[in-house]
Design a protein around this motif. Structure first.
Motif, mmCIF file in Angstrom:
data_model
loop_
_atom_site.group_PDB
_atom_site.id
_atom_site.type_symbol
_atom_site.label_atom_id
_atom_site.label_comp_id
_atom_site.label_asym_id
_atom_site.label_seq_id
_atom_site.Cartn_x
_atom_site.Cartn_y
_atom_site.Cartn_z
ATOM 1 N N ILE A 1 -3.050 13.530 -8.213
ATOM 2 C CA ILE A 1 -4.091 14.348 -7.572
ATOM 3 C C ILE A 1 -3.497 15.645 -7.049
ATOM 4 O O ILE A 1 -4.070 16.727 -7.190
ATOM 5 N N ALA A 2 -2.292 15.567 -6.460
ATOM 6 C CA ALA A 2 -1.665 16.772 -5.931
ATOM 7 C C ALA A 2 -1.241 17.727 -7.031
ATOM 8 O O ALA A 2 -1.238 18.948 -6.832
ATOM 9 N N MET A 3 -0.873 17.201 -8.193
ATOM 10 C CA MET A 3 -0.424 18.047 -9.289
ATOM 11 C C MET A 3 -1.563 18.487 -10.195
ATOM 12 O O MET A 3 -1.347 19.235 -11.142
ATOM 13 N N GLU A 4 -2.780 18.032 -9.962
ATOM 14 C CA GLU A 4 -3.926 18.410 -10.794
ATOM 15 C C GLU A 4 -4.240 19.887 -10.588
ATOM 16 O O GLU A 4 -4.338 20.367 -9.458
ATOM 17 N N PRO A 5 -4.367 20.667 -11.654
ATOM 18 C CA PRO A 5 -4.691 22.096 -11.476
ATOM 19 C C PRO A 5 -6.079 22.279 -10.880
ATOM 20 O O PRO A 5 -6.979 21.463 -11.064
ATOM 21 N N LEU A 6 -6.240 23.376 -10.159
ATOM 22 C CA LEU A 6 -7.520 23.655 -9.524
ATOM 23 C C LEU A 6 -8.602 23.983 -10.550
ATOM 24 O O LEU A 6 -9.775 23.666 -10.343
ATOM 25 N N ALA B 1 5.765 4.192 5.020
ATOM 26 C CA ALA B 1 6.891 5.021 4.594
ATOM 27 C C ALA B 1 7.947 4.185 3.876
ATOM 28 O O ALA B 1 8.546 4.643 2.900
ATOM 29 N N ALA B 2 8.180 2.956 4.341
ATOM 30 C CA ALA B 2 9.163 2.099 3.675
ATOM 31 C C ALA B 2 8.703 1.733 2.267
ATOM 32 O O ALA B 2 9.510 1.691 1.328
ATOM 33 N N GLY B 3 7.403 1.459 2.098
ATOM 34 C CA GLY B 3 6.892 1.169 0.764
ATOM 35 C C GLY B 3 7.019 2.362 -0.166
ATOM 36 O O GLY B 3 7.404 2.212 -1.338
ATOM 37 N N ALA B 4 6.704 3.564 0.333
ATOM 38 C CA ALA B 4 6.850 4.763 -0.484
ATOM 39 C C ALA B 4 8.320 5.015 -0.821
ATOM 40 O O ALA B 4 8.660 5.415 -1.940
ATOM 41 N N PRO C 1 13.043 14.180 -12.039
ATOM 42 C CA PRO C 1 13.256 12.793 -11.604
ATOM 43 C C PRO C 1 12.883 12.555 -10.148
ATOM 44 O O PRO C 1 12.377 11.501 -9.803
ATOM 45 N N CYS C 2 13.134 13.523 -9.299
ATOM 46 C CA CYS C 2 12.736 13.413 -7.888
ATOM 47 C C CYS C 2 11.867 14.623 -7.575
ATOM 48 O O CYS C 2 12.373 15.705 -7.345
ATOM 49 N N SER C 3 10.561 14.462 -7.618
ATOM 50 C CA SER C 3 9.659 15.585 -7.410
ATOM 51 C C SER C 3 9.651 15.963 -5.932
ATOM 52 O O SER C 3 10.075 15.194 -5.073
ATOM 53 N N PRO C 4 9.158 17.176 -5.595
ATOM 54 C CA PRO C 4 9.059 17.538 -4.174
ATOM 55 C C PRO C 4 8.230 16.546 -3.361
ATOM 56 O O PRO C 4 8.539 16.283 -2.205
ATOM 57 N N ALA C 5 7.155 15.987 -3.964
ATOM 58 C CA ALA C 5 6.371 14.992 -3.230
ATOM 59 C C ALA C 5 7.214 13.755 -2.916
ATOM 60 O O ALA C 5 7.129 13.183 -1.822
ATOM 61 N N HIS C 6 8.021 13.335 -3.875
ATOM 62 C CA HIS C 6 8.905 12.202 -3.615
ATOM 63 C C HIS C 6 9.945 12.550 -2.551
ATOM 64 O O HIS C 6 10.322 11.698 -1.738
ATOM 65 N N LEU D 1 0.832 -1.204 0.000
ATOM 66 C CA LEU D 1 0.000 0.000 0.000
ATOM 67 C C LEU D 1 0.866 1.253 0.000
ATOM 68 O O LEU D 1 0.594 2.217 -0.721
ATOM 69 N N GLY D 2 1.931 1.245 0.823
ATOM 70 C CA GLY D 2 2.847 2.379 0.806
ATOM 71 C C GLY D 2 3.533 2.545 -0.537
ATOM 72 O O GLY D 2 3.783 3.667 -0.991
ATOM 73 N N PHE D 3 3.831 1.420 -1.216
ATOM 74 C CA PHE D 3 4.451 1.482 -2.539
ATOM 75 C C PHE D 3 3.510 2.113 -3.559
ATOM 76 O O PHE D 3 3.950 2.828 -4.478
ATOM 77 N N LEU D 4 2.199 1.871 -3.417
ATOM 78 C CA LEU D 4 1.231 2.375 -4.391
ATOM 79 C C LEU D 4 0.743 3.789 -4.082
ATOM 80 O O LEU D 4 0.152 4.433 -4.951
ATOM 81 N N LEU D 5 0.957 4.270 -2.870
ATOM 82 C CA LEU D 5 0.436 5.585 -2.521
ATOM 83 C C LEU D 5 1.054 6.723 -3.344
ATOM 84 O O LEU D 5 0.319 7.600 -3.825
ATOM 85 N N PRO D 6 2.392 6.792 -3.531
ATOM 86 C CA PRO D 6 2.938 7.933 -4.296
ATOM 87 C C PRO D 6 2.394 8.044 -5.716
ATOM 88 O O PRO D 6 1.963 9.138 -6.111
ATOM 89 N N PRO D 7 2.366 6.954 -6.531
ATOM 90 C CA PRO D 7 1.824 7.149 -7.879
ATOM 91 C C PRO D 7 0.331 7.445 -7.900
ATOM 92 O O PRO D 7 -0.168 8.021 -8.875
#
Length: 271
Positions: free
Chosen positions: A108-113, A218-221, A128-133, A97-103
């Motif tokens: 959703i976080a990057m979707e414009p309002l 957190a480990a999965g992410a 390559p490494c976004s702020p969310a990552h 579940l943690g592995f699947l949460l970031p993608p």
């Protein structure tokens, strides 16, 4: 004969200061290199890309050899503490579940309002490494430092310093400004200080299960971000490919050596 006085607070404060300052100092080093790298007028130096390859190896070893096994063990122990033995592989499910949460959460976080206008070009792909990552890396590393315990050893200090430097390099490559990177390093150092503080791991069985679930997510992410970024994009450049691959292996070997040294010898007393 009356027993002598017990040890004072000095040793614990020395351990606390080392665990707090080491990730911070090692992480601030790449900031100076980054400013010289960006401020120069000549051709770009390959130093930062090569250091980024080394950080990728450190993160890869940390994810596969430390965070994942530790999360599985802590989840199993927390379930046993509550006398739970589910037939479903719950620890593996939490890691997945943690592995699947970031993608799932990043679009959703990057979707414009507001919906884009018809002739606006599509946005550029994320770095390559976004702020969310970067935040996922920070959460996993902060929890890792907080659970490291109050003892000290050269291997633990070496690993913590390499993680601090690697986190700064990954965040700089994501486009975060140096003040934001310095703030993230302070958060990481705070996690290390929490691990050195006595009694940080105390709590009931339910609190232990909550911490274990958070560590598993957190480990999965962390594994997702590491798998997406390893090998680093710098390895695509022909002039850096061989050196970058060797530094990637060197970072992985450093984590292997640190974990082996930590397992073979007991932790040294607090300073």
């Amino acid at each position: 004969m009356a027993p002598g006085p017990g040890p004072g607070p000095g040793p614990g404060l020395g351990s606390l200061a080392l665990r707090l300052l080491l990730p911070l100092a090692c992480g601030l080093g790449p900031l100076g290199c980054f400013r010289r790298h960006r401020g120069g007028t000549g051709p770009p130096s390959p130093l930062l890309p090569l250091l980024s390859c080394f950080a990728g190896g450190v993160f890869l070893g940390t994810a596969l050899l430390e965070l994942l096994p530790s999360a599985l063990c802590s989840l199993g122990a927390a379930l046993q503490g509550l006398s739970l033995s589910p037939q479903f592989p719950l620890p593996a499910f939490i890691l997945a579940l943690g592995f699947l949460l970031p993608p799932l959460l990043e679009p959703i976080a990057m979707e414009p309002l507001a919906p884009p206008l018809p002739f606006i070009p599509p946005p550029a792909p994320p770095p390559p490494c976004s702020p969310a990552h970067s935040m996922a890396l920070l959460l996993a590393l902060g929890l890792r430092e907080a659970e490291a315990g109050p003892g000290l050893s050269p291997a633990l200090l070496l690993h913590s310093g390499a993680l601090g430097a690697g986190l700064a390099l990954r965040m700089l490559s994501a486009g975060l400004r140096p003040p934001a990177v310095a703030a993230a390093l302070l958060v990481l150092a705070g996690g290390a200080a929490l691990g050195a503080a006595p009694g940080a791991a105390l709590g009931g069985a339910r609190a232990g299960l909550a911490r274990a679930v958070l560590r598993g997510l957190a480990a999965g992410a962390f594994l997702y971000v590491t798998a997406r970024e390893a090998p680093p994009p710098e390895l695509r450049e022909p002039r850096l490919r061989m050196r970058g691959a060797l530094l990637l292996l060197a970072g992985f070997a450093l984590v292997c050596g640190a974990l082996l040294a930590r397992e073979r010898g007991p932790l040294t007393p607090d300073l």
